[in-house]
Write a protein that holds these residues in place. Sequence first.
Motif, PDB file in Angstrom:
ATOM      1  N   LEU A 181     -37.936  18.918  37.822  1.00 50.39           N
ATOM      2  CA  LEU A 181     -37.135  19.115  39.024  1.00 50.39           C
ATOM      3  C   LEU A 181     -37.920  19.837  40.125  1.00 50.39           C
ATOM      4  CD1 LEU A 181     -33.845  20.357  37.320  1.00 50.39           C
ATOM      5  CD2 LEU A 181     -34.381  18.027  38.061  1.00 50.39           C
ATOM      6  N   ARG A 182     -37.426  19.677  41.338  1.00 45.20           N
ATOM      7  CA  ARG A 182     -37.954  20.382  42.501  1.00 45.20           C
ATOM      8  C   ARG A 182     -36.911  21.397  42.965  1.00 45.20           C
ATOM      9  NH1 ARG A 182     -41.704  17.938  45.739  1.00 45.20           N
ATOM     10  NH2 ARG A 182     -40.485  18.357  47.635  1.00 45.20           N
ATOM     11  N   LEU A 183     -37.300  22.671  43.089  1.00 47.13           N
ATOM     12  CA  LEU A 183     -36.378  23.723  43.499  1.00 47.13           C
ATOM     13  C   LEU A 183     -36.821  24.326  44.822  1.00 47.13           C
ATOM     14  CD1 LEU A 183     -35.744  25.804  40.221  1.00 47.13           C
ATOM     15  CD2 LEU A 183     -34.625  23.698  40.989  1.00 47.13           C
ATOM     16  N   LEU A 184     -35.872  24.487  45.734  1.00 50.07           N
ATOM     17  CA  LEU A 184     -36.124  25.198  46.973  1.00 50.07           C
ATOM     18  C   LEU A 184     -35.755  26.660  46.770  1.00 50.07           C
ATOM     19  CD1 LEU A 184     -36.790  25.253  50.044  1.00 50.07           C
ATOM     20  CD2 LEU A 184     -34.335  24.863  50.421  1.00 50.07           C
ATOM     21  N   ILE A 185     -36.674  27.548  47.041  1.00 50.39           N
ATOM     22  CA  ILE A 185     -36.408  28.986  46.915  1.00 50.39           C
ATOM     23  C   ILE A 185     -35.724  29.486  48.179  1.00 50.39           C
ATOM     24  CG2 ILE A 185     -37.478  31.263  46.746  1.00 50.39           C
ATOM     25  CD1 ILE A 185     -39.646  30.006  45.018  1.00 50.39           C
ATOM     26  N   GLU A 186     -34.536  30.063  48.006  1.00 49.53           N
ATOM     27  CA  GLU A 186     -33.737  30.578  49.122  1.00 49.53           C
ATOM     28  C   GLU A 186     -33.658  32.101  48.989  1.00 49.53           C
ATOM     29  OE1 GLU A 186     -32.057  31.615  52.040  1.00 49.53           O
ATOM     30  OE2 GLU A 186     -31.835  29.425  52.043  1.00 49.53           O
ATOM     31  N   GLU A 187     -34.280  32.820  49.941  1.00 44.76           N
ATOM     32  CA  GLU A 187     -34.337  34.278  49.851  1.00 44.76           C
ATOM     33  C   GLU A 187     -33.322  34.989  50.739  1.00 44.76           C
ATOM     34  OE1 GLU A 187     -38.423  36.073  49.093  1.00 44.76           O
ATOM     35  OE2 GLU A 187     -38.955  34.271  50.250  1.00 44.76           O
ATOM     36  N   GLU A 188     -32.586  34.252  51.541  1.00 42.66           N
ATOM     37  CA  GLU A 188     -31.625  34.891  52.438  1.00 42.66           C
ATOM     38  C   GLU A 188     -30.188  34.725  51.939  1.00 42.66           C
ATOM     39  OE1 GLU A 188     -32.221  33.565  56.406  1.00 42.66           O
ATOM     40  OE2 GLU A 188     -34.303  34.249  56.498  1.00 42.66           O
ATOM     41  N   GLY A 189     -29.779  33.486  51.712  1.00 42.71           N
ATOM     42  CA  GLY A 189     -28.417  33.251  51.260  1.00 42.71           C
ATOM     43  C   GLY A 189     -28.223  33.549  49.786  1.00 42.71           C
ATOM     44  N   MET A 190     -26.953  33.614  49.372  1.00 40.89           N
ATOM     45  CA  MET A 190     -26.601  33.847  47.977  1.00 40.89           C
ATOM     46  C   MET A 190     -25.734  32.706  47.484  1.00 40.89           C
ATOM     47  SD  MET A 190     -25.769  37.928  47.901  1.00 40.89           S
ATOM     48  CE  MET A 190     -25.871  37.936  46.116  1.00 40.89           C
ATOM     49  N   GLN A 211     -36.223  17.202  49.819  1.00 42.98           N
ATOM     50  CA  GLN A 211     -36.124  16.360  48.631  1.00 42.98           C
ATOM     51  C   GLN A 211     -36.052  17.228  47.364  1.00 42.98           C
ATOM     52  OE1 GLN A 211     -38.815  15.477  51.050  1.00 42.98           O
ATOM     53  NE2 GLN A 211     -36.942  14.691  51.984  1.00 42.98           N
ATOM     54  N   ALA A 212     -35.415  18.392  47.511  1.00 38.89           N
ATOM     55  CA  ALA A 212     -35.244  19.312  46.380  1.00 38.89           C
ATOM     56  C   ALA A 212     -34.025  18.895  45.560  1.00 38.89           C
ATOM     57  CB  ALA A 212     -35.073  20.746  46.869  1.00 38.89           C
ATOM     58  N   ASP A 213     -34.085  19.152  44.260  1.00 36.08           N
ATOM     59  CA  ASP A 213     -32.957  18.828  43.388  1.00 36.08           C
ATOM     60  C   ASP A 213     -31.917  19.942  43.384  1.00 36.08           C
ATOM     61  OD1 ASP A 213     -33.923  16.283  41.998  1.00 36.08           O
ATOM     62  OD2 ASP A 213     -35.612  17.647  41.678  1.00 36.08           O
ATOM     63  N   GLN A 214     -32.379  21.197  43.497  1.00 35.01           N
ATOM     64  CA  GLN A 214     -31.492  22.340  43.468  1.00 35.01           C
ATOM     65  C   GLN A 214     -32.072  23.452  44.339  1.00 35.01           C
ATOM     66  OE1 GLN A 214     -28.505  23.020  41.959  1.00 35.01           O
ATOM     67  NE2 GLN A 214     -28.312  20.961  41.091  1.00 35.01           N
ATOM     68  N   VAL A 215     -31.239  24.438  44.638  1.00 35.63           N
ATOM     69  CA  VAL A 215     -31.675  25.643  45.339  1.00 35.63           C
ATOM     70  C   VAL A 215     -31.713  26.787  44.343  1.00 35.63           C
ATOM     71  CG1 VAL A 215     -31.099  27.365  47.107  1.00 35.63           C
ATOM     72  CG2 VAL A 215     -30.761  24.923  47.570  1.00 35.63           C
ATOM     73  N   LEU A 216     -32.843  27.488  44.290  1.00 36.83           N
ATOM     74  CA  LEU A 216     -32.949  28.692  43.467  1.00 36.83           C
ATOM     75  C   LEU A 216     -32.650  29.871  44.376  1.00 36.83           C
ATOM     76  CD1 LEU A 216     -33.638  30.114  40.810  1.00 36.83           C
ATOM     77  CD2 LEU A 216     -36.050  30.092  41.509  1.00 36.83           C
ATOM     78  N   PHE A 217     -31.491  30.486  44.176  1.00 43.22           N
ATOM     79  CA  PHE A 217     -31.064  31.578  45.042  1.00 43.22           C
ATOM     80  C   PHE A 217     -31.765  32.877  44.632  1.00 43.22           C
ATOM     81  CE2 PHE A 217     -27.695  28.440  45.419  1.00 43.22           C
ATOM     82  CZ  PHE A 217     -27.511  28.403  46.790  1.00 43.22           C
ATOM     83  N   CYS A 218     -32.473  33.459  45.601  1.00 51.11           N
ATOM     84  CA  CYS A 218     -33.267  34.671  45.374  1.00 51.11           C
ATOM     85  C   CYS A 218     -33.025  35.654  46.512  1.00 51.11           C
ATOM     86  CB  CYS A 218     -34.750  34.343  45.278  1.00 51.11           C
ATOM     87  SG  CYS A 218     -35.178  33.050  44.097  1.00 51.11           S
ATOM     88  N   PRO A 219     -31.815  36.188  46.662  1.00 47.62           N
ATOM     89  CA  PRO A 219     -31.523  37.077  47.788  1.00 47.62           C
ATOM     90  C   PRO A 219     -32.447  38.289  47.801  1.00 47.62           C
ATOM     91  CG  PRO A 219     -29.809  37.206  46.101  1.00 47.62           C
ATOM     92  CD  PRO A 219     -30.668  36.042  45.758  1.00 47.62           C
ATOM     93  N   ASN A 220     -33.061  38.527  48.955  1.00 44.25           N
ATOM     94  CA  ASN A 220     -34.008  39.635  49.126  1.00 44.25           C
ATOM     95  C   ASN A 220     -35.149  39.581  48.115  1.00 44.25           C
ATOM     96  OD1 ASN A 220     -32.459  40.850  51.266  1.00 44.25           O
ATOM     97  ND2 ASN A 220     -31.028  41.568  49.700  1.00 44.25           N
ATOM     98  N   GLY A 221     -35.511  38.352  47.700  1.00 39.90           N
ATOM     99  CA  GLY A 221     -36.626  38.176  46.778  1.00 39.90           C
ATOM    100  C   GLY A 221     -36.298  38.337  45.319  1.00 39.90           C
ATOM    101  N   ASP A 222     -35.024  38.582  44.979  1.00 38.51           N
ATOM    102  CA  ASP A 222     -34.597  38.766  43.580  1.00 38.51           C
ATOM    103  C   ASP A 222     -34.247  37.413  42.975  1.00 38.51           C
ATOM    104  OD1 ASP A 222     -33.631  39.929  41.176  1.00 38.51           O
ATOM    105  OD2 ASP A 222     -31.583  39.936  41.979  1.00 38.51           O
ATOM    106  N   VAL A 223     -35.025  36.953  42.010  1.00 37.71           N
ATOM    107  CA  VAL A 223     -34.808  35.639  41.401  1.00 37.71           C
ATOM    108  C   VAL A 223     -33.527  35.657  40.570  1.00 37.71           C
ATOM    109  CG1 VAL A 223     -35.746  33.878  39.873  1.00 37.71           C
ATOM    110  CG2 VAL A 223     -37.285  35.184  41.351  1.00 37.71           C
TER     111      VAL A 223
END
Length: 331
Positions: A156-165, A195-207
């Motif tokens: 899979l392809r994951l987009l890292i999201e550091e702002e939203g939750m 073309q990401a399959d999912q979003v990896l939510f990492c608010p403030n850099g926390d995976v």
Amino acid sequence: MAAFGTVFMPKMSCSEFNGSEWSQPSLVASDQLTLHPAAHVLHYSSTCFEGLKAFRHDDGRVKIFRMDRNVARMAQSSRLLSLPAFDEAMLSDMIVETVRAFADEVPEAPGAMYIRPTHIGTEPAVGKAAAPSATSLLYVLLSPVGDYFASGASALRLLIEEEGMRCAPHMGMVKSGGNYASAMQPTLEAKAHYQADQVLFCPNGDVQETGAANFLLIDGNEVITKPLNSSFLHGVTRDSLLTLAKDLGMTVTERDFTVTELLERAAHDDCEAALSGTAAVLAPVGTLIHQGQEHRVGSGEPGPKAQALRKALNDIQWGHAEDRYGWLTHL
């Protein structure tokens, strides 16, 4: 073949809470549900659900995987949503009796019978935005499903999201429809733009986790995952895989880790990443997208450690390995 979770058995088990007591559970038609347009669930999202599976073993017998943990988690979700409390034994009986009624329809491996217990607030009251529903409905749907990876488990392809939750921090451990709804728009945007399959939510850099699955990082012989707190779902599959990882001689570390560390470790040749959940069990992750740049995880392909973990869990579910932990419920 029909899409995963779109075919249902013709009957479901159902029980109603009228404000003072629960009705005797019964099997009713599963193709319709009557609700008042002002039902609490339709306006204030008073809903939670579970996802678990029943498996047909080689001897023909059907077993339900980790029902006790799913029932306990649903009771917890109901409590945190202020839905009427139910007897966990009643829901367990509803699940068993519904699966027993359609035991002949449980597919052989690698398929399974997906089980969806659901609890919704039914009181017709649009003035209760800050008050719980006094009445509710508890039901159990069944859906025969095939192998989630029928065409092969591609990375899979994951987009890292550091702002939203994914959802409000205090709601993460609740398996509620509203949490999935809040993650939908960011996920659709990630698919359209990256073309990401999912979003990896990492608010403030926390995976943390994706919109529908827990995240595991496998670096060499170590499995790293976020420790349990209220901000993300306490996955039953996650717990099962961590237990089996220890059996396989792997080191399991439950701790906070940052996006910076994740990307550093992802560059290691023997690093793997995966998403865990009931439907896919363990889905490999091959690419992380961060600030417009793509980062390959290890080889970028499904790795041997994740495949070994997935097989270890599947073997127990399908009866090909000993159920050492008493995870299977016999019908």
